[in-house]
Write an enzyme that holds these catalytic residues in place. Structure first.
Site, PDB file in Angstrom:
ATOM      1  N   PHE A  17       0.828  -1.204   0.000  1.00  0.00           N
ATOM      2  CA  PHE A  17       0.000   0.000   0.000  1.00  0.00           C
ATOM      3  C   PHE A  17       0.866   1.258   0.000  1.00  0.00           C
ATOM      4  O   PHE A  17       1.951   1.269   0.563  1.00  0.00           O
ATOM      5  CB  PHE A  17      -0.880  -0.050   1.254  1.00  0.00           C
ATOM      6  CG  PHE A  17      -1.974   0.964   1.290  1.00  0.00           C
ATOM      7  CD1 PHE A  17      -3.095   0.824   0.491  1.00  0.00           C
ATOM      8  CD2 PHE A  17      -1.887   2.051   2.137  1.00  0.00           C
ATOM      9  CE1 PHE A  17      -4.118   1.753   0.534  1.00  0.00           C
ATOM     10  CE2 PHE A  17      -2.911   2.987   2.194  1.00  0.00           C
ATOM     11  CZ  PHE A  17      -4.025   2.830   1.390  1.00  0.00           C
ATOM     12  N   CYS A  18       0.346   2.315  -0.617  1.00  0.00           N
ATOM     13  CA  CYS A  18       1.030   3.614  -0.692  1.00  0.00           C
ATOM     14  C   CYS A  18       1.497   4.066   0.682  1.00  0.00           C
ATOM     15  O   CYS A  18       0.704   4.029   1.609  1.00  0.00           O
ATOM     16  CB  CYS A  18       0.079   4.661  -1.261  1.00  0.00           C
ATOM     17  SG  CYS A  18       0.694   6.352  -1.217  1.00  0.00           S
ATOM     18  N   PRO A  19       2.714   4.518   0.908  1.00  0.00           N
ATOM     19  CA  PRO A  19       3.804   4.650  -0.056  1.00  0.00           C
ATOM     20  C   PRO A  19       4.781   3.467  -0.014  1.00  0.00           C
ATOM     21  O   PRO A  19       5.965   3.660  -0.278  1.00  0.00           O
ATOM     22  CB  PRO A  19       4.487   5.941   0.424  1.00  0.00           C
ATOM     23  CG  PRO A  19       4.358   5.864   1.933  1.00  0.00           C
ATOM     24  CD  PRO A  19       3.080   5.096   2.218  1.00  0.00           C
ATOM     25  N   ASP A  44       0.273  -0.154  -6.772  1.00  0.00           N
ATOM     26  CA  ASP A  44      -0.310   1.043  -6.163  1.00  0.00           C
ATOM     27  C   ASP A  44      -0.434   2.121  -7.250  1.00  0.00           C
ATOM     28  O   ASP A  44       0.570   2.526  -7.832  1.00  0.00           O
ATOM     29  CB  ASP A  44       0.598   1.525  -5.018  1.00  0.00           C
ATOM     30  CG  ASP A  44       0.265   2.943  -4.570  1.00  0.00           C
ATOM     31  OD1 ASP A  44      -0.905   3.355  -4.752  1.00  0.00           O
ATOM     32  OD2 ASP A  44       1.158   3.638  -4.071  1.00  0.00           O
TER      33      ASP A  44
END
Lengths: 81, 137
Positions: A17-19, A44
């Site tokens: 998941f970001c980042p 992502d």
């Protein structure tokens, strides 16, 4: 003709998941040697903007950005310094 | 362009802690010096044992805690603390506890996660945040 690029290390950050993918890339670039080419796989959607922005800011080189199927992309980065 | 980023984290709800943690990680990744000042709910969230603390959502997301917890698990979304840890690892990040809040809740620095570097007053934070992009969350 483009000379083939040897990838020193590839990180599969798909599903991260970001980042996350960017953080993985940064860690790997740090531990790599100057001139090494590193690939990171990310699903992502933010990475498409984030990773090139980081590469530019950190003065490395984005060698290529490839589709690898699904929503994933492969970012190929050369550590320049 | 400012090379500093500062956050005042006042909220202890999971949504805002997530936002603050991702911003911290992103700013650290982009080479900013990051100063995080924890106060009130934001500070209480950094007490030792945070792993066991339940998800807390503000009114607009009330009742959605279970659904969100499942979604976070399914999508591999890391705990917000992990983002702060990653941020510290890749960049220059300083996380400080507000001394007044600690005093008010009768806490000591030892009650907080070791990622919290020091206990400081607001004036110190203001000095550190000079010239920084600053957010209150």
């Amino acid at each position: 003709m483009l000379s083939p690029v040897t990838i020193a290390k590839e990180i599969d950050a798909r599903g991260s998941f970001c980042p996350g993918p960017l953080m993985e890339l940064i860690r790997t670039v740090r531990s790599a040697a100057v001139g090494d080419v590193i690939a990171v796989l990310s699903s992502d959607p933010g990475s498409v903007k984030d990773i090139p922005a980081w590469v530019a800011k950190a003065n490395h080189e984005l060698v290529a950005l490839e589709d690898v199927g699904g929503d994933a992309k492969r970012f190929i980065v050369r550590k320049t310094h | 362009m400012a090379d500093k980023f500062a956050l005042i984290v006042e909220s202890g709800t999971t949504d805002k802690l997530m936002a603050a943690s991702i911003l911290t990680a992103g700013a650290a990744a982009m080479g900013k010096d990051v100063t995080v000042f924890l106060t009130f709910g934001g500070l209480l969230a950094f007490k030792k044992g945070y792993e066991q603390a339940p998800m807390v959502m503000p009114n607009e997301f009330k009742g959605m805690e279970d659904v969100l917890a499942q979604s976070m698990k399914a999508k591999n979304i890391p705990h917000w603390m992990k983002n702060f840890q990653d941020a510290k690892e890749v960049g220059n990040v300083h996380i400080y506890a507000c001394s007044a809040t600690l005093d008010m809740f009768d806490l000591k620095k030892d009650d907080l996660e070791p990622i919290v570097e020091d206990v400081v007053g607001v004036a110190y934070f203001i000095k550190e945040a000079e010239g920084a992009q600053t957010l209150f969350i």
